[in-house]
Write an enzyme that holds these catalytic residues in place. Structure first.
Site, PDB file in Angstrom:
ATOM      1  N   GLN A  41       0.833  -1.213   0.000  1.00 16.34           N
ATOM      2  CA  GLN A  41       0.000   0.000   0.000  1.00 16.34           C
ATOM      3  C   GLN A  41       0.865   1.260   0.000  1.00 16.34           C
ATOM      4  OE1 GLN A  41      -3.284   0.991  -0.240  1.00 16.34           O
ATOM      5  NE2 GLN A  41      -3.623  -1.125  -0.870  1.00 16.34           N
ATOM      6  N   ALA A 101       1.304  -6.470  11.679  1.00 15.04           N
ATOM      7  CA  ALA A 101       2.153  -6.975  12.768  1.00 15.04           C
ATOM      8  C   ALA A 101       3.324  -6.019  13.015  1.00 15.04           C
ATOM      9  CB  ALA A 101       2.669  -8.370  12.426  1.00 15.04           C
ATOM     10  N   GLY A 102       3.886  -5.464  11.935  1.00 10.81           N
ATOM     11  CA  GLY A 102       5.015  -4.538  12.049  1.00 10.81           C
ATOM     12  C   GLY A 102       4.643  -3.269  12.800  1.00 10.81           C
ATOM     13  N   GLN A 103       3.381  -2.859  12.694  1.00  8.79           N
ATOM     14  CA  GLN A 103       2.932  -1.638  13.384  1.00  8.79           C
ATOM     15  C   GLN A 103       3.091  -1.763  14.900  1.00  8.79           C
ATOM     16  OE1 GLN A 103      -1.062  -0.615  12.093  1.00  8.79           O
ATOM     17  NE2 GLN A 103      -0.496  -0.743   9.936  1.00  8.79           N
ATOM     18  N   HIS A 124      -6.375   0.113   7.608  1.00  9.47           N
ATOM     19  CA  HIS A 124      -7.024  -1.074   8.149  1.00  9.47           C
ATOM     20  C   HIS A 124      -7.450  -0.752   9.574  1.00  9.47           C
ATOM     21  CE1 HIS A 124      -8.122  -5.169   7.985  1.00  9.47           C
ATOM     22  NE2 HIS A 124      -6.968  -5.770   8.165  1.00  9.47           N
ATOM     23  N   ASP A 208     -13.050  -6.907   6.167  1.00 12.56           N
ATOM     24  CA  ASP A 208     -11.831  -7.094   5.371  1.00 12.56           C
ATOM     25  C   ASP A 208     -11.177  -8.448   5.655  1.00 12.56           C
ATOM     26  OD1 ASP A 208      -9.814  -5.348   3.620  1.00 12.56           O
ATOM     27  OD2 ASP A 208      -8.636  -6.541   5.023  1.00 12.56           O
ATOM     28  N   GLU A 244     -10.948 -25.538 -17.359  1.00 14.54           N
ATOM     29  CA  GLU A 244     -12.349 -25.630 -16.936  1.00 14.54           C
ATOM     30  C   GLU A 244     -12.552 -25.112 -15.508  1.00 14.54           C
ATOM     31  OE1 GLU A 244     -15.456 -25.624 -18.520  1.00 14.54           O
ATOM     32  OE2 GLU A 244     -14.284 -26.922 -19.828  1.00 14.54           O
ATOM     33  N   GLU A 248     -10.883 -20.182 -17.858  1.00 11.69           N
ATOM     34  CA  GLU A 248     -12.131 -19.682 -18.453  1.00 11.69           C
ATOM     35  C   GLU A 248     -12.779 -18.646 -17.531  1.00 11.69           C
ATOM     36  OE1 GLU A 248     -14.869 -22.588 -20.032  1.00 11.69           O
ATOM     37  OE2 GLU A 248     -16.563 -21.204 -19.791  1.00 11.69           O
TER      38      GLU A 248
HETATM   39  N1  LIG Z   1      -1.453  -4.986   0.669  1.00 15.12           N
HETATM   40  C1  LIG Z   1      -2.488  -4.265   0.300  1.00 15.12           C
HETATM   41  O1  LIG Z   1      -2.680  -4.001  -0.875  1.00 15.12           O
HETATM   42  C2  LIG Z   1      -3.466  -3.708   1.320  1.00 15.12           C
HETATM   43  C3  LIG Z   1      -4.760  -3.352   0.922  1.00 15.12           C
HETATM   44  C4  LIG Z   1      -5.587  -2.653   1.813  1.00 15.12           C
HETATM   45  C5  LIG Z   1      -5.117  -2.385   3.097  1.00 15.12           C
HETATM   46  N2  LIG Z   1      -3.868  -2.813   3.466  1.00 15.12           N
HETATM   47  C6  LIG Z   1      -3.388  -2.442   4.802  1.00 15.12           C
HETATM   48  O2  LIG Z   1      -2.343  -1.494   4.625  1.00 15.12           O
HETATM   49  C7  LIG Z   1      -1.343  -1.643   5.636  1.00 15.12           C
HETATM   50  C8  LIG Z   1      -0.006  -1.935   4.969  1.00 15.12           C
HETATM   51  O3  LIG Z   1      -0.108  -3.183   4.332  1.00 15.12           O
HETATM   52  P1  LIG Z   1       0.947  -3.715   3.264  1.00 15.12           P
HETATM   53  O4  LIG Z   1       0.375  -4.986   2.716  1.00 15.12           O
HETATM   54  O5  LIG Z   1       1.330  -2.632   2.347  1.00 15.12           O
HETATM   55  O6  LIG Z   1       2.139  -4.053   4.234  1.00 15.12           O
HETATM   56  P2  LIG Z   1       3.369  -5.052   4.012  1.00 15.12           P
HETATM   57  O7  LIG Z   1       3.041  -6.355   4.636  1.00 15.12           O
HETATM   58  O8  LIG Z   1       3.768  -5.024   2.594  1.00 15.12           O
HETATM   59  O9  LIG Z   1       4.444  -4.328   4.935  1.00 15.12           O
HETATM   60  C9  LIG Z   1       4.805  -2.972   4.731  1.00 15.12           C
HETATM   61  C10 LIG Z   1       6.199  -2.714   5.179  1.00 15.12           C
HETATM   62  O10 LIG Z   1       6.335  -2.962   6.559  1.00 15.12           O
HETATM   63  C11 LIG Z   1       7.647  -3.403   6.786  1.00 15.12           C
HETATM   64  N3  LIG Z   1       7.716  -4.032   8.127  1.00 15.12           N
HETATM   65  C12 LIG Z   1       7.151  -5.179   8.527  1.00 15.12           C
HETATM   66  N4  LIG Z   1       7.444  -5.385   9.826  1.00 15.12           N
HETATM   67  C13 LIG Z   1       8.199  -4.341  10.244  1.00 15.12           C
HETATM   68  C14 LIG Z   1       8.801  -3.974  11.483  1.00 15.12           C
HETATM   69  N5  LIG Z   1       8.679  -4.750  12.557  1.00 15.12           N
HETATM   70  N6  LIG Z   1       9.491  -2.796  11.548  1.00 15.12           N
HETATM   71  C15 LIG Z   1       9.607  -2.004  10.458  1.00 15.12           C
HETATM   72  N7  LIG Z   1       9.076  -2.308   9.243  1.00 15.12           N
HETATM   73  C16 LIG Z   1       8.380  -3.459   9.166  1.00 15.12           C
HETATM   74  C17 LIG Z   1       7.861  -4.350   5.631  1.00 15.12           C
HETATM   75  O11 LIG Z   1       9.239  -4.559   5.422  1.00 15.12           O
HETATM   76  C18 LIG Z   1       7.244  -3.586   4.489  1.00 15.12           C
HETATM   77  O12 LIG Z   1       8.161  -2.736   3.862  1.00 15.12           O
HETATM   78  C19 LIG Z   1      -1.852  -2.787   6.522  1.00 15.12           C
HETATM   79  O13 LIG Z   1      -2.590  -2.201   7.561  1.00 15.12           O
HETATM   80  C20 LIG Z   1      -2.749  -3.578   5.608  1.00 15.12           C
HETATM   81  O14 LIG Z   1      -3.724  -4.341   6.282  1.00 15.12           O
HETATM   82  C21 LIG Z   1      -3.040  -3.444   2.616  1.00 15.12           C
HETATM   83  C1  LIG Z   2      -5.922  -6.536  -0.986  1.00 16.18           C
HETATM   84  C2  LIG Z   2      -6.788  -6.958   0.195  1.00 16.18           C
HETATM   85  C3  LIG Z   2      -6.896  -8.456   0.269  1.00 16.18           C
HETATM   86  O1  LIG Z   2      -8.087  -6.420  -0.012  1.00 16.18           O
HETATM   87  C4  LIG Z   2      -6.289  -6.330   1.523  1.00 16.18           C
HETATM   88  O2  LIG Z   2      -7.304  -6.416   2.469  1.00 16.18           O
HETATM   89  C5  LIG Z   2      -5.010  -6.897   2.085  1.00 16.18           C
HETATM   90  O3  LIG Z   2      -4.995  -7.206   3.276  1.00 16.18           O
HETATM   91  O4  LIG Z   2      -4.011  -6.990   1.358  1.00 16.18           O
HETATM   92 MG   LIG Z   3      -6.768  -6.964   4.352  1.00 15.36          MG
HETATM   93 MG   LIG Z   4      -9.029  -5.765   1.719  1.00 16.86          MG
END
Ligand SMILES: NC(=O)c1ccc[n+]([C@@H]2O[C@H](COP(=O)([O-])OP(=O)(O)OC[C@H]3O[C@@H](n4cnc5c(N)ncnc54)[C@H](O)[C@@H]3O)[C@@H](O)[C@H]2O)c1
Ligand SMILES: CC(C)(O)[C@@H](O)C(=O)O
Ligand SMILES: [Mg+2]
Ligand SMILES: [Mg+2]
Length: 347
Positions: A41, A101-103, A124, A208, A244, A248
């Protein structure tokens, strides 16, 4: 707010027409938006905001792979790319886009930079809703807001570049400044949302987590695998079984559903197919409904959050996930898929 009739239920949504980019830029003209985290994101939202004319900086760990990725994407160290703490201190809006989890581990570092009047932004409802597990409890004098694009950050960026947009939900958990609503809607428009629908942090996280474990990702793979196995067991070739089951669907039928709904896709198939699908969908619904009930309970109770935190907080979480993705990739069904994709006429 535009009131829209969603299948007989009236809901208010925010569209780009009523909240144009110009207005979003005006609302955020004195803000520095700090994007903390550059995974999936992070890049999508940061680049869309920058290209839409907002004042954006990125916070990353120097020396990490994502630091290099940020540079490759055009962020400049010392100007628009900083260490996480420096970005957090410069930002007036802090977009917390590390993994959920990183947050948790970064929270104690980030919290001191959430000074009066700033805004803390999530994509999120996870960290706030499961505060007993995350320890994320923001100070009372900052806005706490959410814009959750309903799709991958990769799609958010691709659709932006194609001149389209991904829909997002938005929510306000805490309005300390009186500006939270304008701020969150302006950010939602700025990150490239097509339209915004309102929710709260709890509803966002429960829907979600259910959606991605269910029909969007978990259930769909489960259904694919079950049908593929039955076809293979009964002597069908991998190419026949894959076509199948998956090809498709993604190439021919889902685009029709996306365009005009399920009934329209059905109507563009034979009457033989229509008869069978109309008979069988209810059996599949009945068979899967108890699993969806179990899933929703598991989300609601916090069990899914606990599992995700425990698993994604280990030092080797990425390798472990990659091992499981590899297993999926190397299964016969997805190997057959790789061969099928190469045979697409314009591949
Ligand atoms: N992936 C998506 O497209 C998506 C879609 C909608 C919402 N979200 C939400 O957006 C937020 C970000 O998601 P994401 O999928 O982009 O994250 P991600 O899992 O790709 O992680 C983002 C970054 O966090 C870093 N990271 C992880 N643990 C860490 C730590 N302990 N200390 C420092 N950095 C750390 C990772 O290296 C990475 O660069 C989340 O809350 C997720 O639920 C994601
Ligand atoms: C892209 C998704 C599945 O909608 C999002 O919720 C995520 O956690 O990556
Ligand atoms: Mg999600
Ligand atoms: Mg989602």
């Amino acid at each position: 707010m535009a009131t829209i009739n969603f299948g007989g239920v009236l809901e208010d949504v925010v569209t780009r027409e009523e909240f144009p980019m110009e207005k979003a830029r005006e609302v955020l003209k004195n803000e520095v938006i700090a994007i903390i985290g550059y995974g999936v994101q992070g890049p999508g939202q940061a680049l869309n905001l920058k290209d839409n004319g907002f004042n954006v900086i990125v916070g990353q760990r120097k020396g990490s792979k994502t630091w290099d990725k940020a540079i490759a994407d055009g962020w400049v160290p010392g100007q628009t790319l900083f260490e996480i703490e420096e970005a957090a201190s410069k930002g007036t809006i802090i977009q917390f886009l590390l993994s959920d989890a990183g947050q948790i581990s970064l929270w104690p570092t980030l919290k001191p930079h959430l000074t009066k009047g700033k805004a803390l932004y999530f994509s999120h409802g996870f960290g706030i809703t499961y505060k007993d597990q995350t320890g994320i409890i923001p100070p009372a004098d900052v806005d706490v807001i959410l814009v959750a694009p309903k799709g991958s950050g990769t799609s958010l960026r691709r659709l932006f570049l194609a001149g389209q947009g991904l829909n997002s939900s938005f929510a306000i958990f805490q309005d300390a400044t009186g500006k939270a609503r304008d701020r969150v809607i302006a950010l939602g428009i700025g990150v490239g949302s097509g339209y915004l629908f309102e929710t709260d942090f709890l509803k966002e996280v429960t829907s979600d987590l259910t959606g991605e474990r269910g029909s969007l990702m978990g259930a769909i793979q489960g259904i694919f695998a079950a049908q593929y196995e039955v076809l293979r067991k009964n002597g069908h070739s991998p190419s026949e079984a894959f076509n199948e089951t998956v090809e498709e669907l993604t190439q021919s039928l889902m685009p029709l559903v996306a365009e005009n709904g399920m009934d329209w896709m059905y109507a563009n198939c034979s009457t033989t197919a229509q008869r069978g699908a109309l008979d069988w969908w209810k059996k599949f619904k009945a068979a899967s409904q108890p699993v969806f009930e179990e899933l929703y309970e598991s989300v609601k109770s916090g069990k899914e959050a606990a599992r995700s935190i425990a698993s994604n907080s280990t030092p080797d979480y990425r390798e472990k996930l990659n091992e499981e993705l590899k297993e999926l990739r190397e299964s016969e069904m997805w190997q057959a898929g790789a061969a099928v994709r190469k045979l697409r006429p314009n591949a």
